[in-house]
Scaffold this active site. Sequence first.
Site, PDB file in Angstrom:
ATOM      1  N   CYS B 165       0.964  -1.230  -0.097  1.00  0.00           N
ATOM      2  CA  CYS B 165       0.073  -0.087   0.072  1.00  0.00           C
ATOM      3  C   CYS B 165       0.877   1.236  -0.098  1.00  0.00           C
ATOM      4  O   CYS B 165       0.377   2.286   0.015  1.00  0.00           O
ATOM      5  CB  CYS B 165      -0.952   0.041   1.219  1.00  0.00           C
ATOM      6  SG  CYS B 165      -1.955  -1.642   1.082  1.00  0.00           S
ATOM      7  N   HIS B 293      -2.513   8.261   5.968  1.00  0.00           N
ATOM      8  CA  HIS B 293      -2.771   6.998   5.537  1.00  0.00           C
ATOM      9  C   HIS B 293      -4.320   6.598   5.838  1.00  0.00           C
ATOM     10  O   HIS B 293      -4.924   5.887   5.170  1.00  0.00           O
ATOM     11  CB  HIS B 293      -1.832   5.988   5.830  1.00  0.00           C
ATOM     12  CG  HIS B 293      -1.868   4.644   5.366  1.00  0.00           C
ATOM     13  ND1 HIS B 293      -1.738   4.502   3.686  1.00  0.00           N
ATOM     14  CD2 HIS B 293      -1.699   3.554   5.667  1.00  0.00           C
ATOM     15  CE1 HIS B 293      -2.049   3.364   3.402  1.00  0.00           C
ATOM     16  NE2 HIS B 293      -2.120   2.425   4.643  1.00  0.00           N
ATOM     17  N   HIS B 327      -9.829   1.853   0.953  1.00  0.00           N
ATOM     18  CA  HIS B 327      -8.585   1.853   0.764  1.00  0.00           C
ATOM     19  C   HIS B 327      -8.093   1.109  -0.576  1.00  0.00           C
ATOM     20  O   HIS B 327      -8.399   0.002  -0.892  1.00  0.00           O
ATOM     21  CB  HIS B 327      -8.030   0.861   1.899  1.00  0.00           C
ATOM     22  CG  HIS B 327      -6.520   0.759   2.075  1.00  0.00           C
ATOM     23  ND1 HIS B 327      -5.637   1.276   1.052  1.00  0.00           N
ATOM     24  CD2 HIS B 327      -5.605   0.169   3.052  1.00  0.00           C
ATOM     25  CE1 HIS B 327      -4.470   1.170   1.472  1.00  0.00           C
ATOM     26  NE2 HIS B 327      -4.153   0.390   2.633  1.00  0.00           N
TER      27      HIS B 327
END
Lengths: 265, 399
Positions: B165, B293, B327
């Site tokens: 990620c 994040h 996400h």
Amino acid sequence: MNTLPVFVEGIGLWSTALGDFAALQALEKGDAVTPPSAKPPATFLPANERRRAPESVLLAIEVAGQAVAMSERSASELPCVFSSAYGDQLISDYMCATLARAPAELSPTRFHNSVHNAPAGYWTMATGCHATSSAICAGPASFGASLLEAATLSQAEQRPVLLVCSDIAGSGPVGEVSGSRTSFGCALVLAPEQGLRSLGKLVLTLEPHAGLALHPGPPTGAWHEANPTAASAWPLLQNLAHGEGHCTLAAAATLALRVSLEKVA
Amino acid sequence: MSVPIQPLAVSAFTATSALGHGLESHVAALAASRGGLRPNDFSSAPLACWIGRVDGVEEASLPAAHAVWECRNNRLAWLGLHQDHFLERALDARQRYGAARVALVLATSTASMGATEEAYRRLDAQGHMPPDLRRPLIHSPHSLAGFVAEALGLEGPCLTVSTACSSSAKVFANAERLIRLGLVDAAVVGGVDTLCDSVLFGFNALELVSPEPCRPFDQGRGGISVGEAAGFALLERIDAAPRALRLLGYGESSDAHHMSTPHPEGLGAELALRDALDRAGLRADQVDYINLHGTASRKNDEVEAALIARTFPASTRASSTKGFTGHTLGAAGILEAVFALLAIQHGLVPGSLGCTTPDAACGPQLALENERRQIDVALSNSFGFGGNNACLAFGRAPA
């Protein structure tokens, strides 16, 4: 500028036939070589991690450890670039087969080990390395592209860099398309300046629009043709074993990387 | 301490996500606090969760010339390239510099894994892939960059970064190094990740998926919502686009702690943040906005919240936009870089959609609701499995 110099300080290598770079040098001299153990020892990993780690991780850690040991650099200080054309092909096969049959039964551990940067993750944990780590690929040009990437990182940051390129044998339907039938890994520690541990100087030159020149020749049946990383790395590794020479690697579909290996004074 | 870099122009950028196709739909959704998550309607055996799915991917088939690359991920890439005239801007750069002087650095965590999964669902009696999916190019992690290189006709360095990620934040760093050394004059960077069973059932197996729309930083958060997105940016030296928004710096680090949980004190995240500020030549109090994040997983948010609270003054605003898009994994870095760029361009701090009662670790920086203010400097944080961290710093051209 389209030329990059970089100095080799360490070399790691593992295949089912050759356990390290010294074995390749012996082979190139015509000496008899004893094949290594069936499993890469990966002694840089703590014992409990070593028991649980997948083959892709053991292979990458083994060659990384060899190269770093030869360079006498501190592993915790080295930015690292891990490259693999296909990643963990055994886990890909397991995951796709499980998802087709019983998706809810997917193993959480195999899932987190499936990320392309699993070897980089295990390596940085094992060595306490907080520097940047990366995981990259570029299809059939993965070896040349990652050599360019590691040399770029080393020169741009003026730091020694660890490059690790590895691919395990595929299995199942995914293995059929990858064409990887044996495991192979190699690693280099590259430094921006010549030092006491320099084994040779690589001069990398980009040669664009080189499409046709990059098509692989007809197969010869050599063992390294059974692994995409081994096939791409083989010309440079042979030069390293001899101490000098030129070769051309694919760095992208039509981008060639001319690699000259010169002796250092 | 890292050496400051020369800023680069971000001369074009675009995003496609659950909020829509292109920048306009993203600005409109953020401004209206309208999220794009929906109940999971993806995959053969849907899990009870919420997802950030992009509309229209199924209809965006590739032209016949690129049919060998056909798969859902490359369709989303193709759809994304056509927003905000990005394709034309990239082709213009190729024209100006030459095809070999433009790098392509793209990120993905799953590439075309969805197509490989489909092939396994449709194996023939002998256990081989069906003929229509027996295309080696799409079963490789390099599928995305291979396709985009062909679609844009680029012949420079071409790389796929796949560090889970953090991937599509790190591509800015790869590109900056190539440009700094003079190996290329421009770079197309970005990332694409699409929904597939591997990620939905994988994160479910790790018990990280929320049964409701994700709620980053909320005390009651219960995990992530998986999304999909495509995003691209064109980087050039600033003399080519002196008025464009700029990449001021980046930071990269490794946690050296655990494969799937962050360092408890946020050590790696802090190193990446310091690296980014050092390269940009910035102090923490010069940062106006941080796109966090903020996945809505319990541990990640707690660690990141504490890092922001101890590092920045209250005047720095921070939020997670994952409540809007989910996400988007390997595409999260570029999508959230685009949100940081839009924040500067539009003077908009997006609120943290889904967060009503912040975690005790959150400082006064966390923006729950939208705020309008001038933003000159914006950061974007991205953290991935394997303890891989990246932080990007963007700013506007000096007046």
